[in-house]
Design an enzyme around this catalytic site. Structure first.
Site, PDB file in Angstrom:
ATOM      1  CG  ASN A   1      -0.432   0.678   2.415  1.00 17.62           C
ATOM      2  OD1 ASN A   1      -0.489   1.904   2.530  1.00 17.62           O
ATOM      3  ND2 ASN A   1       0.160  -0.103   3.311  1.00 17.62           N
TER       4      ASN A   1
ATOM      5  CG  PHE B   1      -0.438   9.101   7.113  1.00 18.92           C
ATOM      6  CD1 PHE B   1      -0.390   7.750   7.399  1.00 18.92           C
ATOM      7  CD2 PHE B   1       0.599   9.923   7.587  1.00 18.92           C
ATOM      8  CE1 PHE B   1       0.653   7.213   8.142  1.00 18.92           C
ATOM      9  CE2 PHE B   1       1.646   9.395   8.335  1.00 18.92           C
ATOM     10  CZ  PHE B   1       1.674   8.043   8.608  1.00 18.92           C
TER      11      PHE B   1
ATOM     12  CB  SER C   1       3.718   5.404   7.382  1.00 23.29           C
ATOM     13  OG  SER C   1       2.831   4.753   8.256  1.00 23.29           O
TER      14      SER C   1
ATOM     15  CG  ASN D   1       3.129   4.566   1.667  1.00 27.79           C
ATOM     16  OD1 ASN D   1       3.944   4.217   0.804  1.00 27.79           O
ATOM     17  ND2 ASN D   1       2.425   3.696   2.372  1.00 27.79           N
ATOM     18  CB  THR D   2       4.112  10.662   4.977  1.00 30.47           C
ATOM     19  OG1 THR D   2       2.726  10.306   5.011  1.00 30.47           O
ATOM     20  CG2 THR D   2       4.240  12.160   5.230  1.00 30.47           C
TER      21      THR D   2
ATOM     22  CE  LYS E   1       2.819   0.185  12.885  1.00 34.31           C
ATOM     23  NZ  LYS E   1       1.417   0.036  12.473  1.00 34.31           N
TER      24      LYS E   1
ATOM     25  CG  ASN F   1       4.371   1.212   9.554  1.00 33.29           C
ATOM     26  OD1 ASN F   1       3.674   0.788   8.620  1.00 33.29           O
ATOM     27  ND2 ASN F   1       4.074   2.301  10.229  1.00 33.29           N
TER      28      ASN F   1
HETATM   29  C1  LIG Z   1      -3.594  -1.017   3.670  1.00 31.25           C
HETATM   30  C2  LIG Z   1      -2.750  -0.744   4.890  1.00 31.25           C
HETATM   31  C3  LIG Z   1      -2.831   0.492   5.529  1.00 31.25           C
HETATM   32  C4  LIG Z   1      -2.043   0.746   6.672  1.00 31.25           C
HETATM   33  N1  LIG Z   1      -2.142   1.955   7.295  1.00 31.25           N
HETATM   34  C5  LIG Z   1      -1.405   2.183   8.401  1.00 31.25           C
HETATM   35  C6  LIG Z   1      -1.519   3.410   9.093  1.00 31.25           C
HETATM   36  O1  LIG Z   1      -2.321   4.274   8.746  1.00 31.25           O
HETATM   37  N2  LIG Z   1      -0.715   3.600  10.185  1.00 31.25           N
HETATM   38  C7  LIG Z   1       0.165   2.648  10.628  1.00 31.25           C
HETATM   39  O2  LIG Z   1       0.849   2.877  11.627  1.00 31.25           O
HETATM   40  N3  LIG Z   1       0.270   1.470  10.005  1.00 31.25           N
HETATM   41  C8  LIG Z   1      -0.492   1.227   8.907  1.00 31.25           C
HETATM   42  N4  LIG Z   1      -0.378   0.013   8.283  1.00 31.25           N
HETATM   43  C9  LIG Z   1       0.604  -0.970   8.795  1.00 31.25           C
HETATM   44  C10 LIG Z   1      -0.033  -1.988   9.724  1.00 31.25           C
HETATM   45  O3  LIG Z   1      -0.549  -1.377  10.891  1.00 31.25           O
HETATM   46  C11 LIG Z   1       1.016  -3.045  10.138  1.00 31.25           C
HETATM   47  O4  LIG Z   1       2.046  -2.414  10.886  1.00 31.25           O
HETATM   48  C12 LIG Z   1       1.642  -3.740   8.943  1.00 31.25           C
HETATM   49  O5  LIG Z   1       0.721  -3.936   7.906  1.00 31.25           O
HETATM   50  C13 LIG Z   1       2.234  -5.117   9.325  1.00 31.25           C
HETATM   51  O6  LIG Z   1       1.228  -5.971   9.826  1.00 31.25           O
HETATM   52  P1  LIG Z   1       0.462  -7.090   8.934  1.00 31.25           P
HETATM   53  O7  LIG Z   1       1.538  -7.898   8.244  1.00 31.25           O
HETATM   54  O8  LIG Z   1      -0.332  -7.872   9.924  1.00 31.25           O
HETATM   55  O9  LIG Z   1      -0.386  -6.358   7.958  1.00 31.25           O
HETATM   56  C14 LIG Z   1      -1.155  -0.263   7.150  1.00 31.25           C
HETATM   57  C15 LIG Z   1      -1.101  -1.505   6.515  1.00 31.25           C
HETATM   58  C16 LIG Z   1      -1.878  -1.756   5.400  1.00 31.25           C
HETATM   59  C17 LIG Z   1      -1.800  -3.110   4.740  1.00 31.25           C
END
Ligand SMILES: Cc1cc2nc3c(=O)[nH]c(=O)nc-3n(C[C@H](O)[C@H](O)[C@H](O)COP(=O)(O)O)c2cc1C
Length: 333
Positions: free
Chosen positions: A111, A115, A180, A182-183, A215, A244
């Site tokens: 992704n 934000f 993250s 993406n910013t 985080k 993350n």
């Molecule tokens: C579509 C998507 C959007 C996410 N948005 C955020 C976010 O807004 N803030 C954040 O701290 N992590 C965000 N994450 C990261 C997740 O919170 C997590 O740290 C990461 O996906 C690893 O966990 P997973 O393998 O269980 O998905 C996002 C992940 C995905 C897939």
């Protein structure tokens, strides 16, 4: 085979990933509005952490319910805690679509949402509504904070503190998200000096001493991690979230790659490695997240020293029965 994998997933996977997410969130928000009252706390083995009691150790990771539109729905699936956000001080649309991609064979997502969220003021108002409706979940609610895209990196402390001030009355714990991908420039805020300034700006607003966590990214080199840990401990944070999404796409087959953060099964090993490195260096509790897709991968995180775990991508591939299943399995051992 579950009803989810037999029916719901094939239908959802015919839609673009972000549309499937929106449809699911609409359904859950409707369910939350109807069913959210007097829901018993989810089962499992309770965990005490950051001065809070978690009915079980399995939490919803940030990003799924960014604006808290389905808040009471998550404990119905068995989640022992919920992290909403990322919320930024200013409402913002995020990056152009498409910006979420499935890699079904890898059980992964990429992704680059950037934000997208309604902003701290609107989310604070929604949280107040949930509270007054009597549907506030009986599990801890964390609020994940990020930097508004238009805010210069130097001005980040003021921006995070503004979000915190608007939201501090509504969350049980808060997360400073500096990881993250993406910013633009956000991950530079993992530098000790930058992070210290953000944590101090928040602390100045934190008279109630709400737990504040940081985080981190799975792509940190060890020396960076060491500096970060010292900084967090000196500034008296309550704990860490590791990790993350990753920018390491070496597991992504050629032709399927996309720009953005990779999550899900291919992230697990990297995320577990950083979790172990972090646990070895810190006295503080850590929430482990990254590639949790079943009871075994959740157990690996707790064995590596995580007090709590979270998941996002596993829910997309395994469906809504997963959190309850993991919580039940981990209560047995
Ligand atoms: C579509 C998507 C959007 C996410 N948005 C955020 C976010 O807004 N803030 C954040 O701290 N992590 C965000 N994450 C990261 C997740 O919170 C997590 O740290 C990461 O996906 C690893 O966990 P997973 O393998 O269980 O998905 C996002 C992940 C995905 C897939």
């Amino acid at each position: 085979m579950s009803l989810y994998s037999a029916l719901a997933r094939p239908l959802l996977f015919r839609l673009p990933a972000e549309t499937a997410h929106e449809v699911s969130m609409k359904f859950l928000a409707a369910a939350a509005a109807v069913l959210g009252r007097n829901v018993a706390p989810p089962r499992g083995r309770a965990v005490d952490c950051f001065g809070l009691r978690f009915p079980n150790a399995v939490g919803l990771a940030a990003g799924m319910d960014k604006n808290a539109t389905a808040l009471p729905a998550w404990p119905l699936m068995g989640f022992g805690f919920i992290e909403i956000g990322t919320v930024t001080a200013l409402a913002q649309p995020g990056n152009p679509k498409p910006r979420v991609f499935r890699l079904p064979r890898q059980k992964a997502l990429i992704n680059r949402l950037g934000f997208n969220n309604e902003g701290a003021e609107a989310v604070a108002a929604r949280l107040a509504e949930w509270k007054s409706s009597g549907r506030w979940p009986r599990v801890p609610v964390g609020i994940n904070l990020g930097k508004s895209r238009v805010t210069a990196l130097d001005d980040a402390p003021r921006d995070y503190a503004q979000s915190f001030r608007l939201l501090r009355g509504h969350g049980d714990y808060f997360v400073v998200n500096v990881s993250s991908p993406n910013t633009p420039g956000l991950r530079d805020l993992q530098g000790a000096a930058q992070l210290r300034a953000i944590l101090r700006a928040i602390a100045a607003e934190n008279a109630e001493k709400k737990p504040v966590l940081v985080k981190i990214s799975p792509d940190l080199a060890e020396p960076q991690l060491a500096d970060l840990v010292s900084c967090g401990e000196e500034e008296s944070i309550a704990g860490w979230i590791a990790t993350n999404t990753t920018l390491d796409h070496s597991s992504v087959p050629a032709g399927e790659d996309q720009e953005g953060g990779l999550s899900g099964v291919p992230l697990r090993e990297k995320s577990d490695t950083v979790l172990r490195e972090l646990v070895a260096r810190t006295r503080l509790p850590v929430i482990g997240v990254g590639g949790v897709s079943d009871a075994e991968s959740a157990r690996a995180k707790t064995e590596a020293g995580a007090k709590l775990v979270q998941l996002y991508t596993g829910l997309v591939y395994r469906g809504p029965a997963l959190p309850r299943q993991i919580a039940a399995e981990s209560a047995k051992v």
